[in-house]
Design an enzyme around this catalytic site. Structure first.
Site, PDB file in Angstrom:
ATOM      1  N   ASP A  17      66.753  59.748  27.345  1.00 47.93           N
ATOM      2  CA  ASP A  17      67.668  59.123  26.995  1.00 47.93           C
ATOM      3  C   ASP A  17      67.001  57.374  27.579  1.00 47.93           C
ATOM      4  O   ASP A  17      65.680  57.783  28.373  1.00 47.93           O
ATOM      5  CB  ASP A  17      69.286  58.555  28.005  1.00 47.93           C
ATOM      6  N   CYS A  45      71.173  59.697  23.587  1.00 51.31           N
ATOM      7  CA  CYS A  45      70.787  58.088  22.797  1.00 51.31           C
ATOM      8  C   CYS A  45      71.193  57.457  21.545  1.00 51.31           C
ATOM      9  O   CYS A  45      70.594  58.038  20.235  1.00 51.31           O
ATOM     10  CB  CYS A  45      70.097  57.494  23.445  1.00 51.31           C
ATOM     11  N   CYS A  95      77.737  55.112  23.042  1.00 48.93           N
ATOM     12  CA  CYS A  95      76.693  54.560  24.175  1.00 48.93           C
ATOM     13  C   CYS A  95      76.896  56.658  25.330  1.00 48.93           C
ATOM     14  O   CYS A  95      78.334  55.844  25.407  1.00 48.93           O
ATOM     15  CB  CYS A  95      76.588  53.936  24.187  1.00 48.93           C
TER      16      CYS A  95
END
Length: 271
Positions: A13, A77, A192
């Site tokens: 991420d 992500c 997210c």
């Protein structure tokens, strides 16, 4: 399916949002070893031009895959995967990549009102990938795209002990709530991986109850399916889960957070 190999599961991420995925993955795969990569040198991704970010991700994974040789990679992500997922799979075809995309399909399947919102970074909101998901799975719904420039950073501040006011959070999520012809938004997609850290705060601020759709469990389930019966990388006292930052400039509270998740913080990759 890529060639089977032993090795850890790499969770990637831009910051600490992927810890929400790591938490679910450990519950589903307790025998696996994990390496968590936080690309803090490049955070936040939303500030990057697309071509530059794509080049950065391809170059970074060239080094990471060579150094870590993972059994599979989880791109935790939305911004990174919707931009670079296809290019990563094409360039590194010997590696299995598990992606993270906005959970628009399950939201469209579950909504009763037909009003859903997708809370994401501006980069994910403007991506053709996201709009294609809506065109493919949610044409019978009104899907509102809400791009927040600040929520990922606010989530990082909050989970590491910083103060984040209700007023600031409400300003970011208020556009998610739509009333139309007696109907109300009933599902908000958390597009997210940082955002689930704030989910309890969101619930308290919401003007009416909605389902905050967290994709972390679905991502972890897909990783388990991809890994199948591959042998796990043995876990020992000197072979435990690692957190690697791409910059050595790591705030003490973030390092403590990683340790709280049972991760040994290693030196910055490439530093």
């Amino acid at each position: 399916m890529a060639e089977a190999r032993e090795g850890p599961v790499l969770i990637f991420d831009s910051g600490i949002g992927g810890l929400t995925v790591l938490r679910e993955a450990r519950m589903l795969m307790p025998d696996r070893r994990f390496v968590y990569i936080a690309d803090n040198a490049a955070f936040p991704y939303g500030d990057w031009p697309e071509e530059a970010l794509l080049a950065h991700l391809l170059a970074l994974f060239e080094r990471l895959l060579d150094d870590i040789r993972p059994a599979c990679v989880v791109i935790a992500c939305n911004t990174a995967f919707t931009l670079a997922g296809a290019a990563l799979r094409a360039r590194f075809h010997e590696t299995d990549f598990v992606g993270t995309v906005p959970a628009i399909k399950p939201a469209a399947e579950r909504t009763a009102s037909g009003l859903i919102s997708v809370l994401a970074t501006p980069a994910t909101v403007k991506r053709d990938y996201t709009r294609t998901l809506i065109e493919s799975f949610a044409t019978h719904c009104h899907a509102r795209l809400v791009g927040s420039k600040y929520l990922a950073a606010l989530a990082e501040a909050y989970i590491s002990g910083g103060a984040v006011s209700d007023e600031v959070l409400w300003a970011e999520i208020a556009p998610c709530f739509v009333e139309e012809d007696g109907r109300r938004t009933d599902i908000v997609v958390l597009a997210c991986t940082h955002y689930p850290f704030l989910a309890n705060r969101f619930r308290k601020l919401a003007p009416w109850p909605v389902d905050w759709l967290n994709p972390a469990e679905a991502i972890a389930l897909q990783a388990r399916r991809v890994l199948g019966q591959r042998p796990a990388d043995a876990i020992g006292e000197t072979n435990r889960d690692l957190a690697i930052f791409t910059s050595r400039d790591v705030r003490p509270e973030i390092a403590r957070l990683m340790q709280g998740f049972g991760l040994i913080v290693a030196g910055g990759e490439g530093a």
